[in-house]
Design a protein around this motif. Sequence first.
Motif, PDB file in Angstrom:
ATOM      1  N   VAL A   1     -42.298  20.529 -26.912  1.00  0.00           N
ATOM      2  CA  VAL A   1     -43.186  21.551 -27.453  1.00  0.00           C
ATOM      3  C   VAL A   1     -42.628  22.938 -27.135  1.00  0.00           C
ATOM      4  N   SER A   2     -43.100  23.928 -27.853  1.00  0.00           N
ATOM      5  CA  SER A   2     -42.780  25.323 -27.552  1.00  0.00           C
ATOM      6  C   SER A   2     -43.940  25.935 -26.786  1.00  0.00           C
ATOM      7  N   CYS A   3     -43.632  26.927 -25.948  1.00  0.00           N
ATOM      8  CA  CYS A   3     -44.700  27.589 -25.201  1.00  0.00           C
ATOM      9  C   CYS A   3     -44.275  29.000 -24.827  1.00  0.00           C
ATOM     10  N   ASP A   4     -45.245  29.763 -24.354  1.00  0.00           N
ATOM     11  CA  ASP A   4     -45.003  31.052 -23.718  1.00  0.00           C
ATOM     12  C   ASP A   4     -45.626  30.944 -22.338  1.00  0.00           C
ATOM     13  N   ALA A   5     -44.810  30.774 -21.310  1.00  0.00           N
ATOM     14  CA  ALA A   5     -45.309  30.517 -19.954  1.00  0.00           C
ATOM     15  C   ALA A   5     -46.148  31.662 -19.399  1.00  0.00           C
ATOM     16  N   ARG A   6     -46.105  32.820 -20.035  1.00  0.00           N
ATOM     17  CA  ARG A   6     -46.917  33.959 -19.585  1.00  0.00           C
ATOM     18  C   ARG A   6     -48.368  33.839 -20.023  1.00  0.00           C
ATOM     19  N   GLN A   7     -48.599  33.000 -21.038  1.00  0.00           N
ATOM     20  CA  GLN A   7     -49.933  32.874 -21.623  1.00  0.00           C
ATOM     21  C   GLN A   7     -50.645  31.647 -21.069  1.00  0.00           C
ATOM     22  N   ARG A   8     -51.823  31.852 -20.521  1.00  0.00           N
ATOM     23  CA  ARG A   8     -52.597  30.768 -19.908  1.00  0.00           C
ATOM     24  C   ARG A   8     -52.842  29.617 -20.888  1.00  0.00           C
ATOM     25  N   ASP A   9     -53.316  29.927 -22.098  1.00  0.00           N
ATOM     26  CA  ASP A   9     -53.627  28.871 -23.063  1.00  0.00           C
ATOM     27  C   ASP A   9     -52.379  28.090 -23.463  1.00  0.00           C
ATOM     28  N   SER A  10     -51.258  28.780 -23.583  1.00  0.00           N
ATOM     29  CA  SER A  10     -50.011  28.117 -23.947  1.00  0.00           C
ATOM     30  C   SER A  10     -49.545  27.190 -22.827  1.00  0.00           C
ATOM     31  N   SER A  11     -49.652  27.653 -21.580  1.00  0.00           N
ATOM     32  CA  SER A  11     -49.279  26.815 -20.435  1.00  0.00           C
ATOM     33  C   SER A  11     -50.206  25.612 -20.313  1.00  0.00           C
ATOM     34  N   LYS A  12     -51.507  25.832 -20.547  1.00  0.00           N
ATOM     35  CA  LYS A  12     -52.463  24.719 -20.515  1.00  0.00           C
ATOM     36  C   LYS A  12     -52.111  23.679 -21.577  1.00  0.00           C
ATOM     37  N   SER A  13     -51.681  24.140 -22.734  1.00  0.00           N
ATOM     38  CA  SER A  13     -51.320  23.224 -23.814  1.00  0.00           C
ATOM     39  C   SER A  13     -50.147  22.324 -23.411  1.00  0.00           C
ATOM     40  N   VAL A  14     -49.188  22.885 -22.658  1.00  0.00           N
ATOM     41  CA  VAL A  14     -48.061  22.087 -22.164  1.00  0.00           C
ATOM     42  C   VAL A  14     -48.572  20.991 -21.233  1.00  0.00           C
ATOM     43  N   LEU A  15     -49.465  21.351 -20.321  1.00  0.00           N
ATOM     44  CA  LEU A  15     -50.001  20.366 -19.377  1.00  0.00           C
ATOM     45  C   LEU A  15     -50.831  19.302 -20.091  1.00  0.00           C
ATOM     46  N   ILE A  16     -51.575  19.705 -21.113  1.00  0.00           N
ATOM     47  CA  ILE A  16     -52.353  18.736 -21.902  1.00  0.00           C
ATOM     48  C   ILE A  16     -51.407  17.767 -22.613  1.00  0.00           C
ATOM     49  N   THR A  17     -50.293  18.286 -23.117  1.00  0.00           N
ATOM     50  CA  THR A  17     -49.290  17.422 -23.751  1.00  0.00           C
ATOM     51  C   THR A  17     -48.785  16.384 -22.765  1.00  0.00           C
ATOM     52  N   LEU A  18     -48.520  16.812 -21.519  1.00  0.00           N
ATOM     53  CA  LEU A  18     -48.054  15.864 -20.501  1.00  0.00           C
ATOM     54  C   LEU A  18     -49.133  14.829 -20.188  1.00  0.00           C
ATOM     55  N   VAL A  19     -50.367  15.267 -20.003  1.00  0.00           N
ATOM     56  CA  VAL A  19     -51.457  14.334 -19.690  1.00  0.00           C
ATOM     57  C   VAL A  19     -51.638  13.326 -20.824  1.00  0.00           C
ATOM     58  N   ASN A  20     -51.585  13.794 -22.065  1.00  0.00           N
ATOM     59  CA  ASN A  20     -51.704  12.880 -23.218  1.00  0.00           C
ATOM     60  C   ASN A  20     -50.545  11.884 -23.245  1.00  0.00           C
ATOM     61  N   HIS A  21     -49.351  12.351 -22.893  1.00  0.00           N
ATOM     62  CA  HIS A  21     -48.178  11.475 -22.845  1.00  0.00           C
ATOM     63  C   HIS A  21     -48.360  10.411 -21.770  1.00  0.00           C
ATOM     64  N   LEU A  22     -48.838  10.823 -20.596  1.00  0.00           N
ATOM     65  CA  LEU A  22     -49.065   9.874 -19.501  1.00  0.00           C
ATOM     66  C   LEU A  22     -50.133   8.855 -19.892  1.00  0.00           C
ATOM     67  N   TYR A  23     -51.172   9.316 -20.578  1.00  0.00           N
ATOM     68  CA  TYR A  23     -52.236   8.403 -21.009  1.00  0.00           C
ATOM     69  C   TYR A  23     -51.693   7.389 -22.020  1.00  0.00           C
ATOM     70  N   ALA A  24     -50.858   7.876 -22.968  1.00  0.00           N
ATOM     71  CA  ALA A  24     -50.288   6.974 -23.980  1.00  0.00           C
ATOM     72  C   ALA A  24     -49.379   5.925 -23.335  1.00  0.00           C
ATOM     73  N   LEU A  25     -48.590   6.352 -22.344  1.00  0.00           N
ATOM     74  CA  LEU A  25     -47.717   5.394 -21.645  1.00  0.00           C
ATOM     75  C   LEU A  25     -48.527   4.366 -20.887  1.00  0.00           C
ATOM     76  N   SER A  26     -49.609   4.831 -20.247  1.00  0.00           N
ATOM     77  CA  SER A  26     -50.482   3.939 -19.477  1.00  0.00           C
ATOM     78  C   SER A  26     -51.171   2.925 -20.387  1.00  0.00           C
ATOM     79  N   SER A  27     -51.611   3.393 -21.553  1.00  0.00           N
ATOM     80  CA  SER A  27     -52.314   2.516 -22.507  1.00  0.00           C
ATOM     81  C   SER A  27     -51.373   1.469 -23.097  1.00  0.00           C
ATOM     82  N   ALA A  28     -50.080   1.830 -23.186  1.00  0.00           N
ATOM     83  CA  ALA A  28     -49.112   0.910 -23.788  1.00  0.00           C
ATOM     84  C   ALA A  28     -48.714  -0.215 -22.858  1.00  0.00           C
ATOM     85  N   ARG A  29     -49.010  -0.069 -21.562  1.00  0.00           N
ATOM     86  CA  ARG A  29     -48.612  -1.092 -20.593  1.00  0.00           C
ATOM     87  C   ARG A  29     -49.550  -2.287 -20.615  1.00  0.00           C
TER      88      ARG A  29
END
Length: 198
Positions: free
Chosen positions: A170-198
């Motif tokens: 993903v693209s982000c602007d680390a200076r922007q709170r909402d943009s940084s939060k979006s990166v973390l949400i992407t990671l959490v969603n990825h972790l959830y998808a990996l967990s669900s696939a197991r």
Amino acid sequence: MDSKISDAAARTPLASSATTGLKIVIVGGFGVGKTTLVRSVSEIRPLSTEETLTRAGAEIDDPRGVEWKSTTTVAFDFGRISLNPEMVLYLFGAPGQERFWFLWDRLFTGTLGAVVLVDTRRLADSWYAIDRLEHHRMPFVVAHNQFGESTHTLDQIREALDLSPDVPLVSCDARQRDSSKSVLITLVNHLYALSSAR
């Protein structure tokens, strides 16, 4: 300092009901914006181990592309986000210079997943981070921190980093709170998808 980053004083203390702590590490090259990302998204004033860059360090660290940088992380940055009254996310920003990479394996202990922050001006600096995460078999996402107008597409970045198609980019602007939060949400969603696939 950016006002979006300096509002830590207005943030709330950790709820006494918190029972579960989850750990995420932000890694990447020197000067890519790891400290900035932790600062922008943390609900507390982040712990920072930044020190002033010296002439002696200039002989060791490669400042190309980040000549304006005057400080650097020498241990790690630490921030926190309360996900709900019981669950807390702890953020650890790793130091980017090669001379501090020995700390990374310690920071990876107990980590749920990672964000690799990349700067297309110094893309090769990201290869070590990706290699270490793959070595540890740790799930991760890659976030392109945009410094001004991007001259590279995400597909070009994916190809340059030789990323597997299943690694989110993903693209982000680390200076922007909402943009940084979006990166973390992407990671959490990825972790959830990996967990669900197991």
